[in-house]
Write an enzyme that holds these catalytic residues in place. Structure first.
Site, PDB file in Angstrom:
ATOM      1  N   GLU A 106      -0.796  -9.262   0.045  1.00  0.00           N
ATOM      2  CA  GLU A 106      -2.232  -9.436   0.339  1.00  0.00           C
ATOM      3  C   GLU A 106      -3.046  -9.523  -0.946  1.00  0.00           C
ATOM      4  O   GLU A 106      -3.997 -10.308  -1.042  1.00  0.00           O
ATOM      5  CB  GLU A 106      -2.710  -8.274   1.219  1.00  0.00           C
ATOM      6  CG  GLU A 106      -2.106  -8.349   2.621  1.00  0.00           C
ATOM      7  CD  GLU A 106      -2.345  -7.096   3.446  1.00  0.00           C
ATOM      8  OE1 GLU A 106      -2.114  -5.980   2.938  1.00  0.00           O
ATOM      9  OE2 GLU A 106      -2.779  -7.221   4.605  1.00  0.00           O
TER      10      GLU A 106
ATOM     11  N   GLY B 235       0.593  -4.873   1.145  1.00  0.00           N
ATOM     12  CA  GLY B 235      -0.610  -4.949   0.315  1.00  0.00           C
ATOM     13  C   GLY B 235      -0.395  -5.745  -0.967  1.00  0.00           C
ATOM     14  O   GLY B 235      -1.354  -6.287  -1.527  1.00  0.00           O
TER      15      GLY B 235
ATOM     16  N   GLU C 212       4.597  -4.802   7.733  1.00  0.00           N
ATOM     17  CA  GLU C 212       3.804  -3.795   8.458  1.00  0.00           C
ATOM     18  C   GLU C 212       4.264  -3.535   9.883  1.00  0.00           C
ATOM     19  O   GLU C 212       4.259  -2.386  10.341  1.00  0.00           O
ATOM     20  CB  GLU C 212       2.313  -4.195   8.464  1.00  0.00           C
ATOM     21  CG  GLU C 212       1.619  -3.973   7.128  1.00  0.00           C
ATOM     22  CD  GLU C 212       1.731  -5.158   6.173  1.00  0.00           C
ATOM     23  OE1 GLU C 212       2.545  -6.069   6.452  1.00  0.00           O
ATOM     24  OE2 GLU C 212       1.029  -5.186   5.165  1.00  0.00           O
TER      25      GLU C 212
ATOM     26  N   ALA D  94       0.866  -1.174   0.000  1.00  0.00           N
ATOM     27  CA  ALA D  94       0.000   0.000   0.000  1.00  0.00           C
ATOM     28  C   ALA D  94       0.904   1.226   0.000  1.00  0.00           C
ATOM     29  O   ALA D  94       2.053   1.161   0.461  1.00  0.00           O
ATOM     30  CB  ALA D  94      -0.887  -0.016   1.229  1.00  0.00           C
TER      31      ALA D  94
HETATM   32  N1  DAK Z   1       4.571   3.170  -0.906  1.00  0.00           N
HETATM   33  C1  DAK Z   1       4.952   4.299  -1.530  1.00  0.00           C
HETATM   34  N2  DAK Z   1       6.024   4.388  -2.320  1.00  0.00           N
HETATM   35  C2  DAK Z   1       6.766   3.294  -2.485  1.00  0.00           C
HETATM   36  C3  DAK Z   1       6.456   2.056  -1.871  1.00  0.00           C
HETATM   37  C4  DAK Z   1       5.286   2.024  -1.035  1.00  0.00           C
HETATM   38  N3  DAK Z   1       4.864   0.908  -0.439  1.00  0.00           N
HETATM   39  N4  DAK Z   1       7.379   1.158  -2.210  1.00  0.00           N
HETATM   40  C5  DAK Z   1       8.241   1.779  -3.018  1.00  0.00           C
HETATM   41  N5  DAK Z   1       7.887   3.082  -3.199  1.00  0.00           N
HETATM   42  C6  DAK Z   1       8.558   4.103  -3.994  1.00  0.00           C
HETATM   43  C7  DAK Z   1       9.784   4.643  -3.281  1.00  0.00           C
HETATM   44  O1  DAK Z   1       9.433   5.633  -2.373  1.00  0.00           O
HETATM   45  C8  DAK Z   1      10.583   5.178  -4.459  1.00  0.00           C
HETATM   46  O2  DAK Z   1      10.042   6.420  -4.850  1.00  0.00           O
HETATM   47  P1  DAK Z   1      11.023   7.661  -5.271  1.00  0.00           P
HETATM   48  O3  DAK Z   1      11.913   7.865  -4.113  1.00  0.00           O
HETATM   49  O4  DAK Z   1      11.756   7.138  -6.492  1.00  0.00           O
HETATM   50  O5  DAK Z   1      10.058   8.773  -5.556  1.00  0.00           O
HETATM   51  C9  DAK Z   1      10.285   4.197  -5.562  1.00  0.00           C
HETATM   52  O6  DAK Z   1       9.077   3.526  -5.181  1.00  0.00           O
HETATM   53  C10 DAK Z   1      11.347   3.147  -5.748  1.00  0.00           C
HETATM   54  O7  DAK Z   1      11.590   2.564  -4.479  1.00  0.00           O
HETATM   55  P2  DAK Z   1      13.060   2.393  -3.869  1.00  0.00           P
HETATM   56  O8  DAK Z   1      13.954   3.504  -4.307  1.00  0.00           O
HETATM   57  O9  DAK Z   1      12.903   2.196  -2.406  1.00  0.00           O
HETATM   58  O10 DAK Z   1      13.541   1.052  -4.591  1.00  0.00           O
HETATM   59  P3  DAK Z   1      14.584  -0.028  -4.041  1.00  0.00           P
HETATM   60  O11 DAK Z   1      14.823  -0.950  -5.177  1.00  0.00           O
HETATM   61  O12 DAK Z   1      15.745   0.625  -3.383  1.00  0.00           O
HETATM   62  O13 DAK Z   1      13.761  -0.824  -2.908  1.00  0.00           O
HETATM   63  C11 DAK Z   1      11.826  -1.922  -1.951  1.00  0.00           C
HETATM   64  C12 DAK Z   1      12.632  -1.588  -3.227  1.00  0.00           C
HETATM   65  C13 DAK Z   1      10.515  -2.615  -2.378  1.00  0.00           C
HETATM   66  C14 DAK Z   1      12.648  -2.910  -1.081  1.00  0.00           C
HETATM   67  C15 DAK Z   1      11.566  -0.622  -1.156  1.00  0.00           C
HETATM   68  O14 DAK Z   1      10.964   0.309  -2.047  1.00  0.00           O
HETATM   69  C16 DAK Z   1      10.617  -0.823  -0.012  1.00  0.00           C
HETATM   70  O15 DAK Z   1      11.013  -1.343   1.041  1.00  0.00           O
HETATM   71  N6  DAK Z   1       9.370  -0.365  -0.191  1.00  0.00           N
HETATM   72  C17 DAK Z   1       8.375  -0.412   0.857  1.00  0.00           C
HETATM   73  C18 DAK Z   1       7.903  -1.840   1.015  1.00  0.00           C
HETATM   74  C19 DAK Z   1       6.888  -1.927   2.098  1.00  0.00           C
HETATM   75  O16 DAK Z   1       7.180  -1.720   3.275  1.00  0.00           O
HETATM   76  N7  DAK Z   1       5.671  -2.279   1.705  1.00  0.00           N
HETATM   77  C20 DAK Z   1       4.606  -2.492   2.636  1.00  0.00           C
HETATM   78  C21 DAK Z   1       3.865  -1.223   2.766  1.00  0.00           C
HETATM   79  S1  DAK Z   1       2.730  -1.362   4.088  1.00  0.00           S
HETATM   80  C22 DAK Z   1      -3.994  -1.238   6.595  1.00  0.00           C
HETATM   81  C23 DAK Z   1      -4.259  -1.260   5.223  1.00  0.00           C
HETATM   82  C24 DAK Z   1      -3.283  -1.690   4.363  1.00  0.00           C
HETATM   83  C25 DAK Z   1      -2.050  -2.065   4.846  1.00  0.00           C
HETATM   84  C26 DAK Z   1      -1.833  -2.043   6.198  1.00  0.00           C
HETATM   85  C27 DAK Z   1      -2.784  -1.648   7.083  1.00  0.00           C
HETATM   86  N8  DAK Z   1      -4.976  -0.751   7.542  1.00  0.00           N
HETATM   87  C28 DAK Z   1      -5.838   0.270   7.093  1.00  0.00           C
HETATM   88  C29 DAK Z   1      -4.847  -1.117   8.888  1.00  0.00           C
HETATM   89  C30 DAK Z   1      -1.005  -2.370   3.959  1.00  0.00           C
HETATM   90  C31 DAK Z   1       0.244  -1.992   4.336  1.00  0.00           C
HETATM   91  C32 DAK Z   1       1.366  -2.034   3.445  1.00  0.00           C
HETATM   92  O17 DAK Z   1       1.290  -2.494   2.322  1.00  0.00           O
END
Ligand code: DAK
Length: 260
Positions: free
Chosen positions: A113, A110, A133, A65
């Site tokens: 998921e 997400g 998360e 997400a």
């Molecule tokens: N959200 C927003 N932007 C994201 C993103 C994300 N999840 N993942 C990547 N990006 C963006 C980065 O900010 C970056 O943008 P710029 O800086 O270029 O503008 C671009 O994508 C490229 O990312 P990286 O530069 O970080 O690329 P790397 O190859 O170095 O790393 C990576 C790739 C996938 C390891 C890294 O981007 C990363 O760790 N991303 C976050 C992964 C993550 O933590 N995903 C889970 C998100 S939490 C809920 C509802 C829904 C959810 C939870 C609760 N409730 C309402 C309770 C769901 C939660 C989630 O999904």
């Protein structure tokens, strides 16, 4: 339908939906989620017999997400955000036709998921799965705490969610999160081959199988077998059942199924 971040392609009886927000590794912001919902609502179920969901590029299926959209949410907003996203993923889970997730890279939060709301998951060798998360101060909110445990069991699901540690494709295969792993270049071809195999079977029967498994899984077995009987019975009002069984008894191949 005009969509900005979703590509929707039809190949005979198969549809391919590609999440395309490459600059953010296909992270799910509100726009792409709304578009996903619209695309699902507009699938022509009189023609399409199997859907494949994948991400644009070779690096990421969906990196979660959108964290920037979640950051400012307050308690009530976050709960609504969870319900809203869950209701879109539930559309995938309850879509009458089978859905294959072709996971081509990161499937985090997400993204994992989303893949779990599909019926079948296959992935590329560079795929990475995880529920990060707890490292972001939240719980999984789009089905992660529920579907991961149902797919791989509570012990392993709890480990993945509590540790927030990602797993690679090989480990995802070992624990049964994905059904198969392929080189990146072969992933979509393999997904299409599987989709075609599904599409050549009797469409009503395939749909009844999906409904039967999904509806029965959370019921006691005495109730679940009644669900199965109902869907089994439904097949007997189709021409495809009569034609295929007649063909078998006449020792010939059945004609292509008519979806009737
Ligand atoms: N959200 C927003 N932007 C994201 C993103 C994300 N999840 N993942 C990547 N990006 C963006 C980065 O900010 C970056 O943008 P710029 O800086 O270029 O503008 C671009 O994508 C490229 O990312 P990286 O530069 O970080 O690329 P790397 O190859 O170095 O790393 C990576 C790739 C996938 C390891 C890294 O981007 C990363 O760790 N991303 C976050 C992964 C993550 O933590 N995903 C889970 C998100 S939490 C809920 C509802 C829904 C959810 C939870 C609760 N409730 C309402 C309770 C769901 C939660 C989630 O999904």
């Amino acid at each position: 339908m005009v969509l900005e971040m979703i590509r929707y392609e039809v190949k005979d009886q198969i549809a391919i939906l590609t999440l395309d927000r490459s600059k953010a590794l296909n992270a799910l912001n509100r726009t792409i989620m709304e578009e996903l919902s619209t695309a699902l609502d507009n699938i022509d179920l009189s023609v399409i017999r199997c859907l494949i969901i994948t991400g644009a590029g070779e690096k990421s299926f969906v990196a979660g997400a959108d964290i920037s959209e979640m950051l400012p949410l307050q308690k009530e907003e976050a709960e609504l955000y969870s319900l809203w996203g869950n209701q879109i993923f539930r559309k995938i889970e309850t879509l009458p036709i089978p859905v294959i997730a072709a996971v081509n890279g990161y499937a985090l939060g997400g993204g994992c998921e989303l893949a779990m709301s599909c019926d079948i998951r296959i992935c590329s060798e560079n795929a990475v799965f995880g529920q990060p998360e707890t490292g972001l101060g939240i719980t999984p909110g789009w089905g992660g705490t529920q579907r991961l445990a149902r797919i791989i069991g509570t012990g392993m699901a709890k480990q993945i969610i509590f540790t927030a540690k990602n797993i690679n494709a090989e480990e995802a295969y070992r624990i049964g999160l994905v059904n198969a792993v392929y080189p990146s270049s072969e992933l979509m071809g393999q997904a299409e081959t599987m989709a075609k195999q599904i599409a050549q079977n009797a469409p009503v029967a395939v749909r009844m199988c999906k409904a039967s498994i999904n509806e029965g899984i959370d019921l006691p077995i005495t109730e679940a077998i009644k669900v199965e009987a109902k869907h089994f019975g439904n097949c007997f009002s189709t021409q495809d059942q009569k034609d295929a069984m007649t063909a078998f008894l006449e020792k010939r191949k059945p004609d292509a199924f008519k979806n009737q």
